[in-house]
Design a protein around this motif. Structure first.
Motif, PDB file in Angstrom:
ATOM      1  N   THR A   1       0.773  -1.154  -0.017  1.00  0.00           N
ATOM      2  CA  THR A   1      -0.004   0.179  -0.016  1.00  0.00           C
ATOM      3  C   THR A   1       0.665   1.219   0.051  1.00  0.00           C
ATOM      4  OG1 THR A   1      -0.046   0.039   2.387  1.00  0.00           O
ATOM      5  CG2 THR A   1      -1.815  -1.152   1.279  1.00  0.00           C
ATOM      6  N   ARG A   2       0.285   2.327  -0.473  1.00  0.00           N
ATOM      7  CA  ARG A   2       1.010   3.589  -0.396  1.00  0.00           C
ATOM      8  C   ARG A   2      -0.131   4.772   0.234  1.00  0.00           C
ATOM      9  NH1 ARG A   2       2.043   5.340  -6.387  1.00  0.00           N
ATOM     10  NH2 ARG A   2       0.140   4.854  -7.228  1.00  0.00           N
ATOM     11  N   LEU A   3       0.532   5.590   0.481  1.00  0.00           N
ATOM     12  CA  LEU A   3      -0.464   6.956   0.865  1.00  0.00           C
ATOM     13  C   LEU A   3      -0.607   7.875  -0.287  1.00  0.00           C
ATOM     14  CD1 LEU A   3       1.290   7.772   4.312  1.00  0.00           C
ATOM     15  CD2 LEU A   3      -0.708   6.467   4.111  1.00  0.00           C
ATOM     16  N   LEU A   4      -1.927   8.477  -0.142  1.00  0.00           N
ATOM     17  CA  LEU A   4      -2.492   9.291  -0.970  1.00  0.00           C
ATOM     18  C   LEU A   4      -3.097  10.462  -0.309  1.00  0.00           C
ATOM     19  CD1 LEU A   4      -3.954   7.134  -3.875  1.00  0.00           C
ATOM     20  CD2 LEU A   4      -1.835   8.240  -3.894  1.00  0.00           C
ATOM     21  N   PRO A   5      -2.787  11.821  -1.024  1.00  0.00           N
ATOM     22  CA  PRO A   5      -3.368  12.842  -0.253  1.00  0.00           C
ATOM     23  C   PRO A   5      -4.920  13.015  -0.259  1.00  0.00           C
ATOM     24  CG  PRO A   5      -2.553  13.660  -2.463  1.00  0.00           C
ATOM     25  CD  PRO A   5      -2.202  12.132  -2.239  1.00  0.00           C
ATOM     26  N   PHE A  15      -4.531  12.015   4.739  1.00  0.00           N
ATOM     27  CA  PHE A  15      -4.170  10.956   3.530  1.00  0.00           C
ATOM     28  C   PHE A  15      -5.156   9.803   3.668  1.00  0.00           C
ATOM     29  CE2 PHE A  15      -1.805  10.315   7.636  1.00  0.00           C
ATOM     30  CZ  PHE A  15      -1.993   9.159   7.835  1.00  0.00           C
ATOM     31  N   THR A  16      -5.088   9.119   2.498  1.00  0.00           N
ATOM     32  CA  THR A  16      -5.479   7.774   2.623  1.00  0.00           C
ATOM     33  C   THR A  16      -4.860   6.689   2.023  1.00  0.00           C
ATOM     34  OG1 THR A  16      -6.399   8.142   0.273  1.00  0.00           O
ATOM     35  CG2 THR A  16      -7.965   8.689   1.814  1.00  0.00           C
ATOM     36  N   GLU A  17      -5.023   5.337   2.463  1.00  0.00           N
ATOM     37  CA  GLU A  17      -4.336   4.427   1.891  1.00  0.00           C
ATOM     38  C   GLU A  17      -4.742   3.740   0.774  1.00  0.00           C
ATOM     39  OE1 GLU A  17      -2.914   0.798   4.345  1.00  0.00           O
ATOM     40  OE2 GLU A  17      -2.654   2.294   5.885  1.00  0.00           O
ATOM     41  N   ALA A  18      -3.917   3.382  -0.181  1.00  0.00           N
ATOM     42  CA  ALA A  18      -4.484   2.652  -1.617  1.00  0.00           C
ATOM     43  C   ALA A  18      -3.434   1.875  -1.962  1.00  0.00           C
ATOM     44  CB  ALA A  18      -4.421   3.922  -2.752  1.00  0.00           C
ATOM     45  N   ALA A  19      -3.966   0.581  -2.718  1.00  0.00           N
ATOM     46  CA  ALA A  19      -3.048  -0.244  -3.241  1.00  0.00           C
ATOM     47  C   ALA A  19      -2.103   0.353  -4.091  1.00  0.00           C
ATOM     48  CB  ALA A  19      -4.081  -1.245  -4.101  1.00  0.00           C
ATOM     49  N   ALA A  20      -0.676   0.019  -4.059  1.00  0.00           N
ATOM     50  CA  ALA A  20       0.082   0.450  -4.604  1.00  0.00           C
ATOM     51  C   ALA A  20       0.280   0.226  -5.941  1.00  0.00           C
ATOM     52  CB  ALA A  20       1.755   0.061  -3.937  1.00  0.00           C
ATOM     53  N   ALA A  21       0.150  -1.052  -6.467  1.00  0.00           N
ATOM     54  CA  ALA A  21       0.019  -1.647  -7.758  1.00  0.00           C
ATOM     55  C   ALA A  21      -1.389  -1.064  -8.701  1.00  0.00           C
ATOM     56  CB  ALA A  21      -0.209  -2.961  -7.971  1.00  0.00           C
ATOM     57  N   GLY A  26      -0.246  10.380  -6.329  1.00  0.00           N
ATOM     58  CA  GLY A  26      -1.266  11.411  -6.117  1.00  0.00           C
ATOM     59  C   GLY A  26      -0.132  12.498  -5.989  1.00  0.00           C
ATOM     60  N   ASP A  27      -0.742  13.497  -6.063  1.00  0.00           N
ATOM     61  CA  ASP A  27      -0.088  15.027  -5.902  1.00  0.00           C
ATOM     62  C   ASP A  27      -0.075  15.914  -4.795  1.00  0.00           C
ATOM     63  OD1 ASP A  27       1.160  17.608  -6.830  1.00  0.00           O
ATOM     64  OD2 ASP A  27      -0.724  18.170  -7.679  1.00  0.00           O
ATOM     65  N   TRP A  28       1.139  15.626  -4.014  1.00  0.00           N
ATOM     66  CA  TRP A  28       1.078  15.934  -2.707  1.00  0.00           C
ATOM     67  C   TRP A  28       1.514  17.617  -2.481  1.00  0.00           C
ATOM     68  CZ3 TRP A  28      -0.057  13.101   1.504  1.00  0.00           C
ATOM     69  CH2 TRP A  28      -0.075  11.789   1.200  1.00  0.00           C
ATOM     70  N   ARG A  29       1.545  18.259  -3.613  1.00  0.00           N
ATOM     71  CA  ARG A  29       2.007  19.549  -3.685  1.00  0.00           C
ATOM     72  C   ARG A  29       0.800  20.231  -2.648  1.00  0.00           C
ATOM     73  NH1 ARG A  29       3.088  20.497  -9.723  1.00  0.00           N
ATOM     74  NH2 ARG A  29       1.537  19.383  -9.519  1.00  0.00           N
ATOM     75  N   GLY A  30       1.185  20.974  -1.611  1.00  0.00           N
ATOM     76  CA  GLY A  30       0.133  21.707  -0.887  1.00  0.00           C
ATOM     77  C   GLY A  30      -0.718  21.002   0.166  1.00  0.00           C
ATOM     78  N   ALA A  31      -0.608  19.472   0.221  1.00  0.00           N
ATOM     79  CA  ALA A  31      -1.079  18.388   1.135  1.00  0.00           C
ATOM     80  C   ALA A  31      -0.358  18.596   2.432  1.00  0.00           C
ATOM     81  CB  ALA A  31      -1.038  17.174   0.340  1.00  0.00           C
TER      82      ALA A  31
END
Length: 143
Positions: A1-5, A15-21, A26-31
């Motif tokens: 898994t990986r984190l998304l804003p 942030f939320t968790e999402a399947a990496a594959a 995600g666009d972390w600018r400003g998050a």
């Protein structure tokens, strides 16, 4: 898994968790992601902090009075001495979510350096009815 804003100023909802594959980057600018300026790298559920010595009396005034972090406190069976503090940063609960963890109202967060080394993210809830010494919690640690 990986984190998304995610769209939230609440630390545990930023942030939320999402399947990496199977997820798009995600666009972390400003998050306000873990590790972003002003945010701890390690975020965990709030853990209570107990005073480890006498503290000055609480400032007079309403429950919203500015309160400084305790000079000496006990957390995870260790005693820490305050070396420096930055803050507060007030975060208010999102009114459209019914979250019991935020039922006590806004929180004032402080970035705290201890003489023993750890840099911690402490908060207290100004609107809480409990005595000031019992309102402090640690919710994260900086690298």
């Amino acid at each position: 898994t990986r984190l998304l804003p995610a769209e939230s100023h609440i630390p545990e909802r930023a942030f939320t968790e999402a399947a990496a594959a199977w997820s798009e980057p995600g666009d972390w600018r400003g998050a306000m992601a873990p590790g972003a300026p002003g945010r701890p790298l390690c975020l965990f559920p709030p853990e209570p902090v107990m005073p480890a010595g006498p503290e000055p009396a609480e400032p007079s005034g309403a429950a919203g009075s500015l309160l400084r972090p305790p000079r000496r406190f006990r957390w995870r069976r260790q005693v820490f001495s305050l070396a420096g503090a930055e803050g507060p940063e007030r975060l208010a609960p999102e009114w459209w979510w019914d979250d019991p963890a935020w039922a006590s109202g806004p929180r004032d967060y402080w970035r705290v350096a201890t003489a023993e080394g750890p840099r911690l993210w402490l908060f207290h809830t100004p609107a809480a009815d409990a005595p000031a010494a019992r309102r402090w919690h640690v919710q994260g640690s900086f690298a």
